[in-house]
Write an enzyme that holds these catalytic residues in place. Structure first.
Site, PDB file in Angstrom:
ATOM      1  N   LYS A 124       1.369  -1.413   0.271  1.00 23.09           N
ATOM      2  CA  LYS A 124      -0.108  -0.029   0.106  1.00 23.09           C
ATOM      3  C   LYS A 124       1.151   1.149  -0.251  1.00 23.09           C
ATOM      4  O   LYS A 124       0.560   2.215  -1.089  1.00 23.09           O
ATOM      5  CB  LYS A 124      -0.990   0.116   1.140  1.00 23.09           C
ATOM      6  CG  LYS A 124      -2.344  -1.144   1.251  1.00 23.09           C
ATOM      7  CD  LYS A 124      -2.730  -1.042   2.945  1.00 23.09           C
ATOM      8  CE  LYS A 124      -4.069  -2.369   2.014  1.00 23.09           C
ATOM      9  NZ  LYS A 124      -5.089  -3.320   3.074  1.00 23.09           N
TER      10      LYS A 124
ATOM     11  N   GLN B  84      -5.299  -1.942   9.579  1.00 23.97           N
ATOM     12  CA  GLN B  84      -4.696  -2.915   9.104  1.00 23.97           C
ATOM     13  C   GLN B  84      -5.301  -4.386   9.875  1.00 23.97           C
ATOM     14  O   GLN B  84      -5.043  -4.273  10.970  1.00 23.97           O
ATOM     15  CB  GLN B  84      -3.437  -3.518   8.741  1.00 23.97           C
ATOM     16  CG  GLN B  84      -3.475  -4.815   7.914  1.00 23.97           C
ATOM     17  CD  GLN B  84      -3.409  -4.586   6.223  1.00 23.97           C
ATOM     18  OE1 GLN B  84      -3.890  -3.564   6.196  1.00 23.97           O
ATOM     19  NE2 GLN B  84      -3.777  -5.877   6.196  1.00 23.97           N
TER      20      GLN B  84
ATOM     21  N   ASP C  11     -11.026   1.988   3.650  1.00 20.34           N
ATOM     22  CA  ASP C  11     -11.692   0.081   3.799  1.00 20.34           C
ATOM     23  C   ASP C  11     -13.007  -0.514   3.314  1.00 20.34           C
ATOM     24  O   ASP C  11     -13.369  -1.131   3.281  1.00 20.34           O
ATOM     25  CB  ASP C  11     -11.205  -0.280   5.184  1.00 20.34           C
ATOM     26  CG  ASP C  11      -9.148  -1.054   4.409  1.00 20.34           C
ATOM     27  OD1 ASP C  11      -8.973  -1.433   3.291  1.00 20.34           O
ATOM     28  OD2 ASP C  11      -9.353  -1.207   6.010  1.00 20.34           O
TER      29      ASP C  11
HETATM   30  N1  GUN Z   1      -6.683  -7.422   6.529  1.00 20.65           N
HETATM   31  C1  GUN Z   1      -7.000  -7.934   5.444  1.00 20.65           C
HETATM   32  N2  GUN Z   1      -7.313  -7.539   4.007  1.00 20.65           N
HETATM   33  C2  GUN Z   1      -7.905  -6.274   4.688  1.00 20.65           C
HETATM   34  C3  GUN Z   1      -8.267  -5.156   3.899  1.00 20.65           C
HETATM   35  O1  GUN Z   1      -8.853  -5.212   3.229  1.00 20.65           O
HETATM   36  N3  GUN Z   1      -8.144  -3.926   4.860  1.00 20.65           N
HETATM   37  C4  GUN Z   1      -7.303  -3.663   6.123  1.00 20.65           C
HETATM   38  N4  GUN Z   1      -7.400  -2.995   6.913  1.00 20.65           N
HETATM   39  N5  GUN Z   1      -7.475  -5.070   6.222  1.00 20.65           N
HETATM   40  C5  GUN Z   1      -7.207  -6.094   6.019  1.00 20.65           C
END
Ligand code: GUN
Length: 282
Positions: A50, A94, A117
Site C-alpha cells: 500500500k 490493517q 476500506d
Molecule cells: N486485512 C485483510 N484484508 C484487509 C483489508 O482490505 N484492509 C484492512 N484494513 N485489513 C485487511
C-alpha cells in the site's frame, strides 16, 4: 477447454497509471494513512504494498507501525489524530488486530468520510442500501472489475460467493446483487457446496482453504475469481485448484497476480475519491 487467464496485475497497473495522471492535475495531494499493529507477516506485506503504491502514484503516505502491546486507548487516540489531520484523506487500520483490542471499536472510530476500506457500518450500510458514497469495498470492487474485464455481462447471471467474511464474502455478494446477478452466498455450513458452485456462471472464492474449489465443481465456461491467499509450503496458493479449474472455466484469476493487485488499486482509487469528496468535513 482451457480458461483464459485474467491478468489482475496488468488491470491494476492500468488503474494506477490512470490515477497517477489524475493526481498530477490536482492542486491537492491525496493522503493515505495506514496503521499496522504488531508484526503479522501477511499484514506487513500488504501494508508495504500500500505504501509503495502511494509513492508510485504520487499520494502522500503515512504508515504507523505500532507494537503488538499497544493499548486500545493509545490506538484510538492515534485514529482521532488522523481523523483530524487535513493531509489525510484515507485512513485504514490493517486487520487482524491483537486480541486485547476490540476490532469493532476501532472500525467505529474511523471517520466514515476517510474510511477507504469501507468497513465502517455507515459505509457498509450505505452499500447495503445502494447509497452512492463513491467508496466501494476494495477487494470485492476489485473482483467486479476483474469480472467486467472478461466482457462477460453480469446481469441475470448466477453468481456463487464462497465465504461470508465482512471483508470479502458479504460485500462481494452485495456488489454482485447491485450488478443484477442472482446471488448465492455459501459458507462452512452450506449443505452441498459442490452442487451450489456447479450452478454458477460466476464464482468468487474467499474462504481461506487452499484448493477447496476443484475443477469438477466448475460449470463449463464460468468466470472464476480466486481471492484466497493461503501459504502452502511457503508458496502462495488460492482457494481454487488452478490446474483442474482452468480445464473447465472460461476465465480464471491466478494467485498471485489476480485479485491481490486489484485490492491495492481499488484502495488507491478510494483514496482519490475520499480526497475529492465534498462530504469530507476537512
Ligand atoms: N486485512 C485483510 N484484508 C484487509 C483489508 O482490505 N484492509 C484492512 N484494513 N485489513 C485487511
Amino acid at each position: 477447454m482451457t480458461a483464459q487467464i485474467i491478468d489482475g496485475k496488468k488491470i491494476a497497473q492500468n488503474i494506477r497509471e490512470q490515477l497517477k495522471l489524475e493526481v498530477s492535475k490536482l492542486s491537492v495531494k491525496p493522503g493515505l494513512a495506514v496503521v499496522l499493529v504488531g508484526s503479522d507477516p501477511a499484514s506487513q506485506t500488504y501494508v508495504n504494498s500500500k505504501e509503495k503504491a502511494c509513492q508510485e502514484i504520487g499520494f502522500y503516505s503515512e504508515v504507523h507501525r505500532l507494537p503488538e502491546t499497544i493499548g486500545e486507548s493509545e490506538l484510538l487516540a492515534l485514529i482521532e489524530k488522523l481523523n483530524q489531520d487535513p493531509k489525510i484523506h484515507g485512513l485504514l487500520v490493517q486487520l487482524p488486530l491483537p486480541k486485547h483490542i476490540n476490532e469493532e471499536k476501532i472500525i467505529l472510530a474511523v471517520n466514515p468520510a476517510k474510511d477507504v476500506d469501507c468497513f465502517h457500518p455507515v459505509n457498509t450500510g450505505a452499500l447495503f442500501s445502494g447509497f452512492d458514497t463513491g467508496i466501494l469495498p476494495c477487494t470485492p470492487a476489485g473482483c467486479i472489475e476483474l469480472i467486467k474485464s472478461t466482457g462477460v455481462a453480469l446481469s441475470g447471471k448466477k453468481a456463487v460467493v464462497v465465504g461470508r467474511s465482512n471483508i470479502v464474502g458479504k460485500p462481494a455478494a452485495m456488489l454482485l446483487l447491485q450488478n443484477n446477478c442472482t446471488v448465492t452466498l455459501c459458507h462452512s455450513r452450506t449443505a452441498d457446496l459442490s452442487a451450489e458452485v456447479r450452478q454458477a456462471d460466476i464464482v468468487i472464492a474467499a474462504v481461506g482453504k487452499a484448493g477447496l474449489i476443484t475443477g469438477d465443481m466448475i460449470k463449463p465456461g464460468a468466470v472464476v475469481i480466486d481471492v484466497g491467499t493461503n501459504r502452502v509450503n511457503g508458496k502462495l496458493t488460492g482457494d481454487v485448484d488452478f490446474v483442474s479449474a482452468s480445464q473447465a472455466a472460461g476465465f480464471i484469476t491466478p494467485v498471485p497476480g489476480g485479485v491481490g493487485p486489484m485490492t491495492i488499486a481499488m484502495l488507491m482509487k478510494n483514496t482519490m475519491i475520499a480526497c475529492l469528496n465534498p462530504f469530507n468535513p476537512l
